[in-house]
Design a protein around this motif. Structure first.
Motif, mmCIF file in Angstrom:
data_model
loop_
_atom_site.group_PDB
_atom_site.id
_atom_site.type_symbol
_atom_site.label_atom_id
_atom_site.label_comp_id
_atom_site.label_asym_id
_atom_site.label_seq_id
_atom_site.Cartn_x
_atom_site.Cartn_y
_atom_site.Cartn_z
ATOM 1 N N TYR A 185 13.090 -2.247 4.662
ATOM 2 C CA TYR A 185 12.857 -2.429 3.245
ATOM 3 C C TYR A 185 11.372 -2.690 2.978
ATOM 4 C CZ TYR A 185 17.841 -2.512 2.265
ATOM 5 O OH TYR A 185 19.165 -2.159 2.119
ATOM 6 N N TYR A 186 10.843 -1.994 1.984
ATOM 7 C CA TYR A 186 9.436 -2.099 1.630
ATOM 8 C C TYR A 186 9.305 -2.533 0.164
ATOM 9 C CZ TYR A 186 8.777 0.917 5.724
ATOM 10 O OH TYR A 186 8.796 1.446 6.991
ATOM 11 N N CYS A 187 8.366 -3.431 -0.081
ATOM 12 C CA CYS A 187 8.085 -3.776 -1.474
ATOM 13 C C CYS A 187 6.838 -3.023 -1.924
ATOM 14 C CB CYS A 187 7.886 -5.275 -1.657
ATOM 15 S SG CYS A 187 6.480 -5.974 -0.796
ATOM 16 N N GLN A 188 6.811 -2.745 -3.193
ATOM 17 C CA GLN A 188 5.656 -2.117 -3.819
ATOM 18 C C GLN A 188 5.318 -2.914 -5.066
ATOM 19 O OE1 GLN A 188 6.379 1.139 -6.333
ATOM 20 N NE2 GLN A 188 4.427 2.151 -5.998
ATOM 21 N N GLY A 219 6.976 -3.821 5.429
ATOM 22 C CA GLY A 219 8.360 -3.484 5.738
ATOM 23 C C GLY A 219 9.054 -4.595 6.497
ATOM 24 N N THR A 220 10.323 -4.783 6.199
ATOM 25 C CA THR A 220 11.129 -5.773 6.912
ATOM 26 C C THR A 220 12.495 -5.151 7.214
ATOM 27 O OG1 THR A 220 11.950 -8.064 6.880
ATOM 28 C CG2 THR A 220 12.029 -6.878 4.797
ATOM 29 N N SER A 247 11.665 -11.445 0.318
ATOM 30 C CA SER A 247 10.521 -11.918 -0.468
ATOM 31 C C SER A 247 9.319 -11.042 -0.171
ATOM 32 C CB SER A 247 10.183 -13.367 -0.129
ATOM 33 O OG SER A 247 11.258 -14.225 -0.411
ATOM 34 N N CYS A 248 8.486 -10.902 -1.159
ATOM 35 C CA CYS A 248 7.243 -10.139 -1.017
ATOM 36 C C CYS A 248 6.160 -10.917 -1.745
ATOM 37 C CB CYS A 248 7.417 -8.753 -1.601
ATOM 38 S SG CYS A 248 5.936 -7.725 -1.597
#
Length: 121
Positions: free
Chosen positions: A93-96, A114-115, A21-22
């Motif tokens: 893992y990174y969200c944008q 990041g996770t 989730s982000c």
């Protein structure tokens, strides 16, 4: 000030699933485009999945059929559902998110912290 907070990473056995989730906090008019990237050990950051504001999605060949990107506009949150995980999916893992801060504003680009996702064989 817009901040992205990622969650959902962890350790899972091969074949398992995780949902990342982000969540975006702050004053946001609308989520626009979004994406998930990952960076494995000794590797460059790569695009995993992306979606436009119109709903068009794009996936890396290595995750097609296993990962799904989605969003909840009411919660300003984007998700990455990861199924049938493999050891080679191990990465940070990174969200944008590309957001509009107000009506008719220019798009602004933000990244999560990041996770870690670790898949054991």
């Amino acid at each position: 000030q817009v901040q992205l907070v990622e969650s959902g990473g962890g350790l899972v056995q091969a074949g398992g699933s995780l949902r990342l989730s982000c969540a975006a906090s702050g004053s946001i008019f609308r989520l626009n485009a979004m994406g998930w990237y990952r960076q494995g050990p000794g590797k460059q950051r790569e695009l995993v999945a992306a979606a436009t504001s119109g709903g068009t999605t794009n996936y890396a060949d290595s995750v097609k059929g296993r990962f799904t990107i989605s969003r909840d506009n009411a919660k300003n949150t984007v998700y990455l559902q990861m199924n049938s995980l493999k050891p080679e999916d191990t990465a940070v893992y990174y969200c944008q998110l590309v957001v509009l801060l107000y009506y008719n504003s220019a798009p602004h680009d933000y990244w999560g912290q990041g996770t870690q996702v670790t898949v054991s064989s």
